[in-house]
Scaffold this active site. Sequence first.
Site, PDB file in Angstrom:
ATOM      1  N   GLY A 204       0.848  -1.384   0.064  1.00  0.00           N
ATOM      2  CA  GLY A 204      -0.052  -0.043  -0.103  1.00  0.00           C
ATOM      3  C   GLY A 204       0.850   1.419  -0.174  1.00  0.00           C
ATOM      4  N   GLY A 207       3.090   5.239   4.552  1.00  0.00           N
ATOM      5  CA  GLY A 207       2.568   5.703   5.652  1.00  0.00           C
ATOM      6  C   GLY A 207       1.280   5.225   6.214  1.00  0.00           C
ATOM      7  N   GLY A 209       0.741   2.307   7.666  1.00  0.00           N
ATOM      8  CA  GLY A 209       0.831   1.542   8.934  1.00  0.00           C
ATOM      9  C   GLY A 209       1.106   0.170   8.767  1.00  0.00           C
ATOM     10  CE  LYS A 210       3.557  -0.641   2.981  1.00  0.00           C
ATOM     11  NZ  LYS A 210       2.947   0.967   2.885  1.00  0.00           N
ATOM     12  CB  THR A 211       6.428  -0.765  10.001  1.00  0.00           C
ATOM     13  OG1 THR A 211       6.954  -0.490   8.925  1.00  0.00           O
ATOM     14  CG2 THR A 211       7.084  -0.893  11.199  1.00  0.00           C
ATOM     15  CG  HIS A 417      -8.271   1.801  -5.627  1.00  0.00           C
ATOM     16  ND1 HIS A 417      -8.910   1.070  -4.668  1.00  0.00           N
ATOM     17  CD2 HIS A 417      -8.274   3.235  -5.425  1.00  0.00           C
ATOM     18  CE1 HIS A 417      -8.990   1.901  -3.506  1.00  0.00           C
ATOM     19  NE2 HIS A 417      -8.779   3.161  -4.185  1.00  0.00           N
ATOM     20  CD  GLU A 418      -4.069   1.112 -12.602  1.00  0.00           C
ATOM     21  OE1 GLU A 418      -4.498   1.952 -13.313  1.00  0.00           O
ATOM     22  OE2 GLU A 418      -2.746   1.121 -12.397  1.00  0.00           O
TER      23      GLU A 418
END
Length: 426
Positions: A204, A207, A209-211, A417-418
């Site tokens: 994504g 920033g 929030g993956k981490t 979104h793709e």
Amino acid sequence: MPTWRLRDFHDDDLDSAIQIWDQDRAPQDLPAVFPVSEVMSVARTGGPAVVAVVGDDMVGMAVAQAQGERAWITLVALSETWRNRGVGSALIAELERRLRVRGVRRISALLAPGATGTAALDNCGYRSRDGLVFYEKVEHLGASDAGLLAELGGRVLAPGLWDALAGMEREKASIERRIVLPLVERSLAEQYGVTPPKAVILFGPPGTGKTSFAKAVASRLEWPFVEIFPSRLAAGSSGGLATSLRDTFADLAELQSVLLFIDEVEEIAGARSGLAIDPGHGVTNELLKLIPGFRDHDDRLLICATNSVRSLDLAFLRPGRFDYVIPVGPPDPAARAAIWQRYLGSAAGRVDLQRLVAASEMFTPADIEFAARKGAHTAFEREVVDRAGEPASTGDYLKAVADTRPTLTDQALTEFHEDIERHGRV
């Protein structure tokens, strides 16, 4: 029929004792309250330990652990052909005699229902107690693991990080269903034929929030958290990035449990050009070879994060290596409201939250955090000068929002979104 006799446990009995312990549990696969390593350690270091032998063959064993006036019977195990012949009762009686000599007055036992020894305990005057619940907490980090974890730059994260995640409920629910629950509810997952994940990708915009999600999963599982930084791996090895990566995975294999996190994984798993001179070719190949070995062990989870899933090598994305490819997108209005409340703290009740939510439409959680701190600092600086007791206002935060460049752009959202359509696998 040969007769049995009792004697002390000797170090030479260790292999036979483990065989009897395994044989004793195998028919019903009963859980062991005390692990065999702990029981044998007590036996070898002077805890009362008695064995029953027929000739030179061990047919039974009982071990206790004394602590002051209290003792616990930690093992009663019998060879299958010597059960229900009084051997277990004799072993327990001999343990009692030795414990009394040590001043023990209260002897208890913890056994799984139906385990070997329950009938012997009944015969020896022990009584089960209803209304008690056995509690246990297992620490996933032993002393040897702690040193290795420190060398790897890892740590055990504080508990509660998962519950503290506010906002992004859609992503949180997806990660909980796909990643967390099969690992937390292993027995139930097995009953339904669900295989717990071993490796996943979070993708994504920057920033989002993956981490934070990766750390929260480690906190929820109570597993050590180790993060690999590709740039540091390259700088810290004279043998090159591929060698450093291989050495790191070899060290990780020594840990009993671990959540391994690789951020910006596209740096070491980018699409290969097919040219022999491609400098990233060997590193990507090495990582592709390491992942299957990592997956072979229980209590291990690899989470990779990327801002550009489309730049990853296609072989890296296939299901055999990663169980899920989960999008972590920008916060919707409800999520932005929750994130604002998290960072506003006590100020949340004094400001117009909906205006802040509307003004921060293209903000990531990291952008909102920055704007909230900037607004609070503006009010702080004003108070240092004026000493008027004026708290941070909606205007302070709106100005901070206006001064913050949002991470998200229309193009970034379109590409995201793709990518969900092309690469998402949830």
